[in-house]
Design a protein around this motif. Structure first.
Motif: not given
Length: 681
Positions: A644-648
């Protein structure tokens, strides 16, 4: 082989084309590669004319000059045979070497892979150039291995030249010996196709309906594989006469209509793969349905490679945007994606990763297939990322030689793969089930292997798997049934899907009660079957307290022998008919499921068979992360890949060592977009 797969470290390389660049750039390029942590270059796969500029005129000075610089700099080299692009003088003088389309129209010079394997002229000229390359260059100290051709069967994996028809007849004579045997196997009594002379047989040709004899097409596909394998072995046999101790032979890619397992066994020390996850972001792929796995789907391909070589190399790893001037438009990998895709390859078994390519070409079809450096060749973000990757790999070197760990396997064989290509009934269920199983295994963090049934497969090879799925064993033999039976009797669990056991090796339907040779092992009888009709609505299956939707097809099952009915259909006219039968054999169990797999049913099977999320006591991670483990002795190396391009946020439930930093890590950890984590447990 020890130079890149020595089991002691992870190695970086790149693809380089000295013939594309001024000689004044060579020394600087080699030094910049070494400074970035790259210690191997692959060269010469498209450079026939640099050694044989005209027929029979051989000159070696061009690559000798480059190899002198490589040895001076301390750069290792993988040298290639150049047969993927025969030169203009060859195709002009000998047009018989050209491949043709199904109408017989020749593919002309100007692209690549425009030859056919079966032209006697091309075979002789390929033997000669391979001999010249190997006899002259193999002794060079900088050369550590050889690549055969380039991407065998890539782009073009069907062949319709006159040479192919002649060779096809030889292949068939060796297989069947008599026309009577061939006519029987192919069922040529249908539509009056009976052959009375071998010369009447051709490779498949254009028909008004685009339908040809399916049994012929199945044998034709086997013939293509055989032709490609023989072409590879011819080159390998020549090269091995000149190999230095420790040097290897490989080839790159993983392409269709080719038994890559047998080719590797016959001709290679190991196979390498060309991994381009950025294909998922080509403009024509933006129409994918939401939630599709995008670049994560390349883990499926890497699992295929791993089924051939548990520890392998990547000969071409994505480093920049990909595209030709005629097709494929894709964005530049975002910051972190080069690292993500490199670690994706390593997580699945790669100990060597070579980036395609060092410099972006300024000419030709691939001017938009970017490498590490752009046209200007100045330092950029991507070369900075390569340097960072090199540092990570140096810190991870202890895990080299470790093996991907899985307790679930998906059984495949080439006969069923090729039958599913030509048979829409088979292909519909096969494609749906393979996609659903892979996606469900990925999203549930359940590592798996592809397990190929071959003539040499022994049940001992299967016993390490707790559960094996054989989605649609349409073609089955007594030998393969015996291997599966031995696996089950030893304590394994086998799950077979619908449309199994109804064809023989010729692709002809058997006249036995279905599922044919699998009836006794699975304890199943199939008195009726059907595609699920479009107006049937939602056809459901009830398994204990669980109800889920069937998919595409319904075998209506009855227990046979000691088989036990486990689940039934609950809707449409199928209601009350069996959907799942379980049979105990020895210490294990064999299940026959009467439908194709979808994500819902795949997850339920994983849950009920107690193999879902095997590392749930080690890590909690969102579905957007891939979890993989490589094992070496008692050590386990956990890969966490955020696509994902977003933090997890992930949570490590056990303490471990972050191999990138050497620091202890546990508890909740935030990963930035595309960030990866490798933990020694």
């Amino acid at each position: 082989m020890g130079a890149i797969l020595d089991g002691n470290r992870l190695v970086l390389g790149t693809c380089y084309y000295p013939e594309h660049w001024s000689k004044e750039l060579w020394r600087e390029d080699l030094q910049r590669m070494l400074d970035a942590g790259i210690e191997v270059v692959r060269i010469a796969e498209f450079a026939w004319s640099k050694v044989e500029p005209t027929e029979g005129n051989f000159t070696y000075s061009f690559f000798d000059e480059f190899l002198d610089l490589a040895e001076e700099a301390g750069m290792k080299v993988i040298f290639c045979t150049p047969t993927a692009t025969p030169p203009a003088w060859l195709t002009e003088k000998y047009p018989e070497v050209l491949n043709a389309d199904i109408n017989g129209t020749l593919y002309r010079h100007g692209a690549r892979r425009h030859y056919n394997y079966n032209s006697p002229v091309y075979q002789e000229l390929s033997k000669r150039i391979t001999e010249k390359f190997a006899s002259h260059y193999a002794k060079r100290p900088c050369i550590i291995g050889w690549q055969l051709d380039n991407e065998i069967n890539c782009e073009m994996n069907v062949f319709y030249s006159e040479s192919d028809s002649k060779a096809f007849r030889v292949f068939l004579k060796e297989k069947y010996e008599t026309l009577d045997a061939l006519n029987e196997a192919w069922g040529t009594a249908f539509w009056n196709q009976t052959y009375t002379d071998w010369e009447e047989i051709h490779v498949p040709r254009k028909t008004y309906s685009d339908s040809t004899n399916p049994h012929e097409v199945l044998d034709y596909t086997r013939f293509i594989s055989d032709s490609a394998r023989r072409f590879a072995k011819m080159q390998s046999d020549i090269i091995r006469k000149y190999l230095k101790p420790g040097d290897f032979v490989t080839t790159n890619g993983l392409f269709g209509n080719l038994d890559n397992h047998q080719m590797t066994k016959e001709s290679l020390d190991f196979i390498t793969y060309d991994s381009y996850p950025n294909f998922a972001y080509c403009l024509d792929a933006y129409s994918d349905e939401p939630g599709e796995l995008k670049d994560r789907k390349w883990s499926r391909n890497l699992a295929e490679v791993r089924s051939i070589s548990p520890v392998f190399g990547i000969m071409e790893q994505q480093s920049g945007a990909n595209g030709w001037n005629t097709r494929m438009e894709a964005p530049t990998p975002r910051p972190g994606q080069m690292t993500l895709w490199t670690m994706q390859s390593i997580a699945h078994g790669a100990d060597y990763v070579s980036y395609f390519r060092w410099r972006t070409c300024t000419m030709g079809t691939e001017i938009y297939w970017h490498g590490i450096l752009d046209y200007s060749s100045r330092d950029n973000r991507r070369i900075g990322e390569v340097k960072d990757i090199h540092g990570k790999l140096a810190a991870m070197k202890e895990m080299a030689g470790s093996i991907y760990e899985a307790k679930v396997g998906i059984v495949k064989d080439y006969d069923n793969i090729w039958d599913a290509q030509l048979d829409v009934w088979h292909g519909r269920v096969e494609n749906a089930s393979q996609k659903a199983l892979f996606k469900t295994l990925q999203l549930s963090h359940t590592p798996f292997d592809y397990v190929y049934l071959k003539d040499t497969t022994d049940a001992d090879e299967l016993k390490k798997y707790q559960v094996l799925f054989y989605p649609h064993a349409t073609i089955i033999t007594k030998e393969r049934e015996a291997v599966l039976r031995a696996y089950v009797e030893a304590g394994g669990t086998l799950v077979v899907g619908c449309r199994s056991g109804y064809k023989n090796m010729s692709g002809r339907c058997v006249m036995d009660n279905l599922p044919g040779l699998l009836s006794d092992l699975t304890g199943t009888d199939i008195p009726e079957y059907s595609f699920i009709a479009p107006d049937a609505g939602k056809v459901t299956v009830k398994w204990g307290d669980t109800e889920f939707e069937a998919s595409i097809f319904a075998d209506l099952l009855e227990p046979a022998g000691e088989g036990k009915l486990e689940a039934s259909y609950t809707s449409d006219y199928y209601a009350g008919s069996g959907a799942l039968v379980c049979n105990t054999a020895g210490k294990g169990k064999a299940y026959y499921y009467g439908s194709a797999f979808n994500e819902e049913s795949a997850r339920i099977f994983l849950e009920k068979l107690n193999v879902i999320s095997p590392y749930g006591d080690v890590i909690h991670a969102p579905e957007g992360c891939e979890i993989a483990v490589r094992a070496k002795g008692d050590d386990r190396y956990l890969f966490v890949l955020n696509y994902d391009k977003n933090p997890v946020e992930v949570e490590l439930l056990q303490k471990g060592t972050d191999l990138y930093t050497g620091q202890e890590v546990s508890g909740k950890v935030e990963l930035e977009g595309y960030q990866t984590l490798v933990v020694k447990l």
